[in-house]
Motif scaffolding. Structure first.
Motif: not given
Length: 292
Positions: A31, A68-69, A71-72, A76-79
């Motif tokens: 990130r 949570p990181d 899982t994302e 996630g949608e862009d995962g």
């Protein structure tokens, strides 16, 4: 192999570099884009997104802070699950809750992926020296397929059971390490209170039953009051939360672990979360009325 590496922090960056130096084709994503620099300098590639990183990857490695990181990044949608090629082997080096790992492994299977939970121990030094201990949960077949990746970054590599088992063993590891650090901190403050030559004391303690990897790696940091992070207090606080929650669910009593978890929480609450976990010494100092 073509490897995507997601998460290039204190641990992930040197691990990705080792994989690139071992002859793999590594594309990294973080990130904070500046953290891809070491990988790029080693000949790897920086990606602008998770989707970009995993395109065409045979293996996807993940090293991010918390449940949570992960899982994302994975679901996630862009995962990873939405963008990686079906059949890709996903290796999660993060330390997260065992139940979350089991759920993600089931979702991975449903979507045609293979997931291993492979948390590591050894801290920044272990990552830099490719000497990590890796505790792996998942199928034996997937564990065998991941060997080239593990051998590039680790030294002690053990398959400990089905999905979630790696995270359970890592929780036990973090419980033991935290307890060792807390007792080492108490011993240092005790020795200093009596004006003992602490360097000499640490040397002789290291040669007996009190010797440990924690003493070898953390005692000097405590004596020097030098707490540059190899593994941050805020992350160990998170890990002890995993331990206490999982122990409660299993009906297991961890009285010493509960005390150490509270000490770690105190360190974080007093603004020391960004320090190395050897900074737990500062809690003992405060409790003893000896802090500056």
């Amino acid at each position: 192999m073509k490897i995507a590496f997601i998460g290039l922090g204190i641990m992930g960056s040197p691990m990705a570099v080792h994989l690139q130096n071992a002859g793999h084709d590594v594309t990294g994503y973080n990130r904070s884009p500046e953290k891809t620099r070491a990988l790029v300098e080693a000949g790897g590639t920086a990606a602008s997104s998770v989707a970009d990183a995993v395109a065409g990857a045979e293996v996807v490695a993940v090293m991010v802070p918390d449940s949570p990181d992960v899982t994302e990044v994975l679901a996630g949608e862009d995962g990873v699950f939405a963008n990686a090629a079906p059949g890709a082997l996903v290796i999660d080096f993060s330390t997260i809750r065992p139940d979350v790992t089991a759920e993600l492994a089931e979702e991975a299977r449903d979507k045609g992926f293979r997931l291993l939970d492979a948390p590591v121990s050894g801290g920044e030094a272990g990552a830099q020296n490719a000497a990590l201990s890796i505790m792996v949960g998942g199928s034996a077949e997937d564990f065998a397929a991941a060997q080239p990746v593990f051998e590039a970054v680790g030294k002690t590599i053990v398959h400990v059971g089905p999905s979630g088992s790696g995270q359970t063993v890592k929780a036990a590891n973090q419980l033991m390490v935290a307890g060792n650090i807390a007792l080492l901190a108490e011993a240092v403050i005790f020795l200093e209170a009596y004006g003992v030559d602490t360097a000499a004391a640490v040397k002789v303690l290291g040669g007996g039953l009190a010797g440990s990897a924690v003493l070898d790696q953390k005692a000097q940091k405590m004596l020097d009051r030098s707490f540059e992070p190899g593994f941050r207090i805020e992350l160990h606080h998170k890990d002890l939360g995993i331990v206490t929650s999982a122990a409660r669910e299993a009906g297991v009593v961890t009285p010493l672990g509960a005390v150490v978890a509270q000490l770690m929480a105190s360190a974080r609450a007093n603004g020391d979360g960004s320090l190395d976990h050897s900074g737990l010494l500062r809690v003992v100092e405060r409790l003893s009325g000896r802090s500056g």
